[in-house]
Design a protein around this motif. Structure first.
Motif, PDB file in Angstrom:
ATOM      1  N   LYS A  88       4.899  -6.992   3.311  1.00 11.23           N
ATOM      2  CA  LYS A  88       4.107  -5.792   3.042  1.00 11.23           C
ATOM      3  C   LYS A  88       4.498  -5.130   1.732  1.00 11.23           C
ATOM      4  CE  LYS A  88       3.315  -4.825   7.948  1.00 11.23           C
ATOM      5  NZ  LYS A  88       3.484  -3.842   9.057  1.00 11.23           N
ATOM      6  N   LYS A  89       5.525  -5.656   1.094  1.00 11.21           N
ATOM      7  CA  LYS A  89       5.980  -5.118  -0.189  1.00 11.21           C
ATOM      8  C   LYS A  89       5.777  -6.171  -1.282  1.00 11.21           C
ATOM      9  CE  LYS A  89       9.375  -1.904   1.724  1.00 11.21           C
ATOM     10  NZ  LYS A  89       8.599  -0.703   1.352  1.00 11.21           N
ATOM     11  N   ASN A  99       5.107  -0.803  -3.252  1.00  9.85           N
ATOM     12  CA  ASN A  99       4.304  -0.335  -2.112  1.00  9.85           C
ATOM     13  C   ASN A  99       2.801  -0.467  -2.298  1.00  9.85           C
ATOM     14  OD1 ASN A  99       6.603   0.536  -0.561  1.00  9.85           O
ATOM     15  ND2 ASN A  99       6.806   2.241  -1.994  1.00  9.85           N
ATOM     16  N   ASP A 100       2.366  -1.420  -3.131  1.00  9.15           N
ATOM     17  CA  ASP A 100       0.942  -1.692  -3.266  1.00  9.15           C
ATOM     18  C   ASP A 100       0.534  -2.610  -2.116  1.00  9.15           C
ATOM     19  OD1 ASP A 100      -1.626  -2.371  -3.970  1.00  9.15           O
ATOM     20  OD2 ASP A 100      -1.180  -2.661  -6.098  1.00  9.15           O
ATOM     21  N   THR A 101       0.207  -2.003  -0.984  1.00  9.56           N
ATOM     22  CA  THR A 101      -0.027  -2.783   0.225  1.00  9.56           C
ATOM     23  C   THR A 101      -1.283  -3.649   0.125  1.00  9.56           C
ATOM     24  OG1 THR A 101      -1.135  -0.859   1.204  1.00  9.56           O
ATOM     25  CG2 THR A 101       1.203  -1.175   1.720  1.00  9.56           C
ATOM     26  N   ARG A 155       3.347   1.175  -9.028  1.00 11.30           N
ATOM     27  CA  ARG A 155       2.996   1.014  -7.618  1.00 11.30           C
ATOM     28  C   ARG A 155       4.025   0.168  -6.857  1.00 11.30           C
ATOM     29  NH1 ARG A 155      -3.363  -0.770  -8.470  1.00 11.30           N
ATOM     30  NH2 ARG A 155      -3.958   0.971  -9.833  1.00 11.30           N
ATOM     31  N   GLN A 156       4.914  -0.463  -7.576  1.00  7.66           N
ATOM     32  CA  GLN A 156       5.915  -1.350  -6.980  1.00  7.66           C
ATOM     33  C   GLN A 156       6.921  -0.544  -6.152  1.00  7.66           C
ATOM     34  OE1 GLN A 156       6.449  -4.528  -6.777  1.00  7.66           O
ATOM     35  NE2 GLN A 156       8.617  -4.613  -6.237  1.00  7.66           N
TER      36      GLN A 156
END
Length: 261
Positions: A141-142, A57-59, A54-55
């Motif tokens: 956000k990242k 972009n796991d918001t 998910r790295q």
């Protein structure tokens, strides 16, 4: 009531790593008659490899705050029938100290703990090992993922390359920069003068990210008020203390301490 009369333990996971790192500890303490829990952080209840996919972009994880994380563990503890013994590692040690300050523990152990607000971590090795997770000049956000090279310095210094790679694969997961930044603010505050249940702080002389000197200052920040407060430094321990071959020695010391208090 003596802490050893409480047969429930909640293990609190630190930053950068999966809660599965507690699995051997859970089995060890359960063999001694305890009921144990090691709840995952919000948005981290999955295998390490899946979380890394998910790295960055796991918001949901990226937006997590330290206050929300502490409340997550506080709510878990409050739902138990009795106050448990709380044992936390690294940032989990900070959370443990906050939960003690909230009167939610029967006793507690903070293993190589991130210090509460007011204990300034000025050691170079701490800054080198931990500054990247703050995400300065990057998007909040990242999420942040510790590289193998940083893992080798921050967690597994002194171990073989094979063991360093294996431990990275099994444990390392993306992290919230917002949680890390929260450790610098009021969400990390405790009242050092407040009476508290028995509290043990441990450290290791080989730990780079949370040096023993930092744990010593954390210990000394507490004010003498009749509460049981103890400090123990173990030789040869790095920050991967939960998974080093010596971990059962640390666990046995904790068990003996709980029996005494």
């Amino acid at each position: 009531m003596k802490s050893s009369n409480t047969k429930t333990i909640v293990f609190v996971t630190g930053a950068f790593v999966s809660n599965s790192g507690w699995d051997p500890w859970k089995a060890y303490f359960e063999a001694k008659g305890y009921t144990t829990y090691a709840p995952a952080w919000p948005f981290k209840d999955a295998p390490a490899a899946e979380l890394r996919n998910r790295q960055p972009n796991d918001t949901d994880l990226a937006a997590l705050t330290l206050s929300e994380l502490v409340d997550h563990y506080a709510n878990f503890v409050k739902a138990l029938p009795d106050k448990p013994i709380i044992i936390g590692h690294s940032l989990g040690g900070l959370i443990t100290q906050i939960l003690v300050n909230r009167d939610l523990a029967a006793a507690a152990v903070a293993i190589h703990s991130v210090p509460p607000q007011g204990v300034i971590p000025y050691e170079f090795s701490f800054l080198r090992a931990g500054y990247k997770v703050l995400g300065l000049f990057t998007s909040l956000k990242k999420t942040y993922l510790m590289s193998l090279a940083d893992w080798q310095y921050a967690f597994t210094n002194g171990m073989s390359l094979a063991d360093q790679k294996k431990s990275w694969e099994e444990n390392t997961i993306p992290e919230s920069k917002t949680v890390a930044r929260g450790g610098l603010g009021s969400a990390a505050k405790v009242d050092f003068a407040k009476p508290h249940v028995p509290l043990l702080l441990t450290s290791g002389d080989k730990d780079n990210i949370i040096p023993a000197s930092l744990n010593t200052r954390n210990f000394k920040a507490y004010k003498a008020n009749g509460s049981v407060l103890e400090y123990k430094e173990f030789p040869g321990r790095n920050h991967y203390v939960l998974g080093q071959p010596t971990w059962t020695e640390d666990a046995d010391y904790i068990l003996e301490w709980l029996d005494r208090n």
